[in-house]
Design an enzyme around this catalytic site. Structure first.
Site, mmCIF file in Angstrom:
data_model
loop_
_atom_site.group_PDB
_atom_site.id
_atom_site.type_symbol
_atom_site.label_atom_id
_atom_site.label_comp_id
_atom_site.label_asym_id
_atom_site.label_seq_id
_atom_site.Cartn_x
_atom_site.Cartn_y
_atom_site.Cartn_z
ATOM 1 C CB THR A 132 0.849 -7.556 -8.291
ATOM 2 O OG1 THR A 132 1.091 -7.776 -6.910
ATOM 3 C CG2 THR A 132 0.083 -8.773 -8.820
ATOM 4 C CG ASP A 133 4.839 -8.055 -4.614
ATOM 5 O OD1 ASP A 133 3.589 -8.033 -4.633
ATOM 6 O OD2 ASP A 133 5.514 -7.578 -3.675
ATOM 7 C CD GLU A 134 -0.850 -9.540 -3.426
ATOM 8 O OE1 GLU A 134 -1.700 -10.443 -3.434
ATOM 9 O OE2 GLU A 134 -0.956 -8.516 -2.735
ATOM 10 C CE1 TYR A 158 -4.923 -7.700 -8.008
ATOM 11 C CE2 TYR A 158 -3.296 -8.465 -6.409
ATOM 12 C CZ TYR A 158 -3.663 -7.601 -7.418
ATOM 13 O OH TYR A 158 -2.777 -6.643 -7.857
ATOM 14 C CE LYS A 162 -2.426 -7.323 -12.084
ATOM 15 N NZ LYS A 162 -2.819 -6.152 -12.925
HETATM 16 P P1 NAD Z 1 -7.250 0.551 -8.028
HETATM 17 O O1 NAD Z 1 -8.202 -0.518 -7.640
HETATM 18 O O2 NAD Z 1 -7.038 1.711 -7.125
HETATM 19 O O3 NAD Z 1 -7.656 1.152 -9.462
HETATM 20 C C1 NAD Z 1 -8.074 0.359 -10.530
HETATM 21 C C2 NAD Z 1 -8.696 1.260 -11.584
HETATM 22 O O4 NAD Z 1 -9.089 0.440 -12.695
HETATM 23 C C3 NAD Z 1 -9.957 1.989 -11.112
HETATM 24 O O5 NAD Z 1 -9.924 3.327 -11.535
HETATM 25 C C4 NAD Z 1 -11.079 1.219 -11.780
HETATM 26 O O6 NAD Z 1 -12.228 2.015 -12.024
HETATM 27 C C5 NAD Z 1 -10.413 0.768 -13.063
HETATM 28 N N1 NAD Z 1 -11.034 -0.420 -13.660
HETATM 29 C C6 NAD Z 1 -11.405 -1.562 -13.025
HETATM 30 N N2 NAD Z 1 -11.942 -2.427 -13.884
HETATM 31 C C7 NAD Z 1 -11.894 -1.833 -15.116
HETATM 32 C C8 NAD Z 1 -12.276 -2.231 -16.410
HETATM 33 N N3 NAD Z 1 -12.849 -3.428 -16.638
HETATM 34 N N4 NAD Z 1 -12.081 -1.380 -17.439
HETATM 35 C C9 NAD Z 1 -11.527 -0.167 -17.232
HETATM 36 N N5 NAD Z 1 -11.158 0.268 -16.011
HETATM 37 C C10 NAD Z 1 -11.327 -0.553 -14.962
HETATM 38 O O7 NAD Z 1 -5.885 -0.207 -8.313
HETATM 39 P P2 NAD Z 1 -4.392 0.297 -8.112
HETATM 40 O O8 NAD Z 1 -3.962 0.003 -6.731
HETATM 41 O O9 NAD Z 1 -4.246 1.662 -8.653
HETATM 42 O O10 NAD Z 1 -3.622 -0.750 -9.067
HETATM 43 C C11 NAD Z 1 -3.440 -0.465 -10.454
HETATM 44 C C12 NAD Z 1 -2.725 -1.632 -11.092
HETATM 45 O O11 NAD Z 1 -1.484 -1.861 -10.462
HETATM 46 C C13 NAD Z 1 -3.499 -2.943 -10.981
HETATM 47 O O12 NAD Z 1 -3.329 -3.649 -12.189
HETATM 48 C C14 NAD Z 1 -2.819 -3.675 -9.838
HETATM 49 O O13 NAD Z 1 -2.920 -5.083 -10.002
HETATM 50 C C15 NAD Z 1 -1.400 -3.207 -9.994
HETATM 51 N N6 NAD Z 1 -0.591 -3.151 -8.760
HETATM 52 C C16 NAD Z 1 -1.065 -2.522 -7.651
HETATM 53 C C17 NAD Z 1 -0.259 -2.430 -6.509
HETATM 54 C C18 NAD Z 1 -0.712 -1.721 -5.265
HETATM 55 O O14 NAD Z 1 -0.012 -1.772 -4.253
HETATM 56 N N7 NAD Z 1 -1.839 -1.025 -5.268
HETATM 57 C C19 NAD Z 1 1.019 -3.011 -6.530
HETATM 58 C C20 NAD Z 1 1.458 -3.673 -7.692
HETATM 59 C C21 NAD Z 1 0.651 -3.724 -8.807
HETATM 60 O O1 DAU Z 2 1.962 -6.681 -3.261
HETATM 61 C C1 DAU Z 2 1.282 -5.856 -4.180
HETATM 62 C C2 DAU Z 2 -0.190 -5.839 -3.856
HETATM 63 O O2 DAU Z 2 -0.345 -5.001 -2.715
HETATM 64 C C3 DAU Z 2 -1.056 -5.353 -5.010
HETATM 65 O O3 DAU Z 2 -0.934 -6.245 -6.079
HETATM 66 C C4 DAU Z 2 -2.517 -5.241 -4.575
HETATM 67 O O4 DAU Z 2 -3.289 -4.682 -5.631
HETATM 68 C C5 DAU Z 2 -2.579 -4.322 -3.378
HETATM 69 O O5 DAU Z 2 -3.905 -4.239 -2.900
HETATM 70 C C6 DAU Z 2 -1.657 -4.831 -2.263
HETATM 71 O O6 DAU Z 2 -2.165 -6.098 -1.740
HETATM 72 P P1 DAU Z 2 -2.102 -6.434 -0.204
HETATM 73 O O7 DAU Z 2 -3.056 -7.506 0.122
HETATM 74 O O8 DAU Z 2 -0.693 -6.641 0.222
HETATM 75 O O9 DAU Z 2 -2.584 -5.011 0.375
HETATM 76 P P2 DAU Z 2 -3.506 -4.621 1.600
HETATM 77 O O10 DAU Z 2 -3.318 -3.155 1.832
HETATM 78 O O11 DAU Z 2 -4.894 -5.124 1.445
HETATM 79 O O12 DAU Z 2 -2.837 -5.405 2.804
HETATM 80 C C7 DAU Z 2 -1.470 -5.206 3.159
HETATM 81 C C8 DAU Z 2 -1.154 -6.142 4.300
HETATM 82 O O13 DAU Z 2 -1.855 -5.689 5.469
HETATM 83 C C9 DAU Z 2 -1.622 -7.558 4.072
HETATM 84 O O14 DAU Z 2 -0.678 -8.447 4.645
HETATM 85 C C10 DAU Z 2 -2.950 -7.649 4.810
HETATM 86 C C11 DAU Z 2 -2.754 -6.676 5.961
HETATM 87 N N1 DAU Z 2 -3.956 -5.961 6.428
HETATM 88 C C12 DAU Z 2 -4.730 -5.329 5.485
HETATM 89 C C13 DAU Z 2 -5.856 -4.637 5.864
HETATM 90 C C14 DAU Z 2 -6.727 -3.940 4.847
HETATM 91 C C15 DAU Z 2 -4.272 -5.906 7.771
HETATM 92 O O15 DAU Z 2 -3.554 -6.467 8.629
HETATM 93 N N2 DAU Z 2 -5.377 -5.215 8.150
HETATM 94 C C16 DAU Z 2 -6.200 -4.581 7.254
HETATM 95 O O16 DAU Z 2 -7.225 -4.000 7.662
#
Ligand code: NAD
Ligand code: DAU
Length: 355
Positions: A132-134, A158, A162
């Site tokens: 992730t970019d975080e 988190y 990562k």
């Molecule tokens: P998600 O939470 O929707 O899905 C995670 C999946 O991993 C689920 O299916 C869960 O059951 C599985 N899982 C969790 N723990 C596990 C374990 N110990 N063993 C096997 N499976 C397990 O997450 P996502 O949003 O699909 O993100 C996927 C990946 O991409 C993550 O590594 C996250 O850090 C990264 N990522 C997410 C975003 C985003 O915006 N969602 C952005 C950048 C990177």
């Molecule tokens: O940047 C990549 C990341 O993006 C991934 O690594 C994470 O797995 C993914 O969950 C996401 O993280 P964020 O914290 O950015 O996502 P989230 O959707 O929780 O929140 C997006 C932004 O919106 C953040 O600044 C918090 C804000 N927010 C979120 C929720 C759920 C609100 O203002 N209100 C809300 O109810």
């Protein structure tokens, strides 16, 4: 054959569906099915022999070792993680266990398996870690977007977990020569996004007549990328990325949260107007800010563009419209997630045949 971890989650499921839509190469999908894992996301693959689903933990070394020995995959794509920042603030332990300890065990099993391979399989093997970019921390408004050499400054449990896994992946390349690749992507949005994250939560709450909770002043900036573009980037890095390298993936689409919420409201006004004719933006409320909330993320995606020729296919305008339409057309999916009945989906759909 490839091994995908976390393929029942949001991005993993989109990746699995895209992979099997584009190639006949089978995959093993190892997923622990936490609250975020939903087999209903993969419903269209029921009975497809190219999709081998295994319910298990990346931290279970015996299981991963036996899967690797049995299926001899040419690559591993590691999506499995605890992914929700707010959950990591309330309870960090699962994040440490899966994102750090789990990734470590997966790397160990991979290293042992890779050591058994002879060339050319050994040379061609890849371990792609999805990050992730975080991990880079927060940017001031006048700072340049994150490049791959930006210092790591994770601010939440988190992002710290990562970052730790990214460092382990890097170390396994440097020390053991394991052919790893890491992608650091910005915020994804699109189909199958669990409705506790910003965009799906706003759509679902708006339709239910509930408040749309914006944290703090709503001026925190994220870069948003349509999930299928992220999947394309991962496939491209897997195909042509240089082992040991990291690639930042983003949509060149920085926006404050409040603007994102307004766009979602406008699309709903157009596509599914409120019964009383009032605009959905009236449901927006401000709530207490997230502790330690990062102010701004921005991705410089020039490396993946220049080296590997990847560019997003969707603009935010096209991607967010598709996303809102998907949620409007898939309210049963939303209902099953909200009621918790998605947890029983396998039981209901497969009975005793598969669990
Ligand atoms: P998600 O939470 O929707 O899905 C995670 C999946 O991993 C689920 O299916 C869960 O059951 C599985 N899982 C969790 N723990 C596990 C374990 N110990 N063993 C096997 N499976 C397990 O997450 P996502 O949003 O699909 O993100 C996927 C990946 O991409 C993550 O590594 C996250 O850090 C990264 N990522 C997410 C975003 C985003 O915006 N969602 C952005 C950048 C990177
Ligand atoms: O940047 C990549 C990341 O993006 C991934 O690594 C994470 O797995 C993914 O969950 C996401 O993280 P964020 O914290 O950015 O996502 P989230 O959707 O929780 O929140 C997006 C932004 O919106 C953040 O600044 C918090 C804000 N927010 C979120 C929720 C759920 C609100 O203002 N209100 C809300 O109810």
């Amino acid at each position: 054959m490839i091994l995908v971890t976390g393929g029942a989650g949001f991005i993993g499921a989109n990746f699995v569906l895209d992979w099997l839509a584009q190639s006949d190469e089978a995959l093993i999908n190892l997923d622990k099915l936490t609250y975020a894992g939903n087999r209903e996301n993969l419903a269209t693959l029921a009975g497809d022999p190219r999709h081998i689903f295994v319910h298990g933990d990346i931290g279970d070394s015996q299981l991963t070792a036996s899967l690797l020995a049995q299926y001899q995959p040419r690559a591993i794509v590691n999506f499995a993680a605890e992914s929700h920042v707010d959950r990591s603030i309330h309870g960090p332990e699962d994040f440490i266990q899966t994102n750090i300890v789990g990734s470590f065990h997966l790397l160990e099993a991979t290293r042992a398996y890779w050591g058994t391979l002879a060339d050319p399989a050994r040379q061609g093997f890849r371990f792609l870690h999805v990050s992730t970019d975080e991990v880079y921390g927060s940017l001031r408004s006048d700072e340049a977007a994150f490049s791959e050499t930006h210092a790591y400054e994770p601010n939440s449990p988190y992002s710290a977990s990562k970052a730790a896994s990214d460092h382990l992946v890097r170390a396994y390349h440097h020390t053991y020569g394991l052919p790893v690749l890491t992608t650091n992507c910005s915020n994804n949005y699109g189909p199958y996004h669990f409705p506790e994250k910003l965009i799906p939560l706003m759509i679902v709450n708006a339709l239910a007549g509930k408040a749309l909770p914006v944290y703090g002043d709503g001026q925190q900036i994220r870069d948003w990328l349509y999930v299928k573009d992220h999947c394309t980037a991962i496939r491209r890095v897997l195909e042509a990325g240089r082992p040991g390298e990291t690639y930042n993936v983003g949509g060149w689409n920085e926006q404050p949260n409040l603007d994102i919420v307004h766009t979602v409201c406008q699309l709903l006004d157009e596509l599914h107007p409120r019964a009383d004719g009032r605009p959905y933006r009236e449901q927006i409320t401000t709530v207490a800010d997230r502790p330690g909330h990062d102010r701004r993320y921005a991705i410089d995606a020039r490396k993946i563009e220049n080296e590997l020729g990847w560019k997003p296919a969707e603009t935010f305008a096209t991607g967010i419209r598709k996303t809102v339409l998907w949620y409007l057309e898939n309210q049963k999916w939303v209902h099953n997630v909200q009621s918790g009945s998605y947890r029983d989906w396998v039981e209901k759909n497969y009975g005793e045949r598969e669990k």
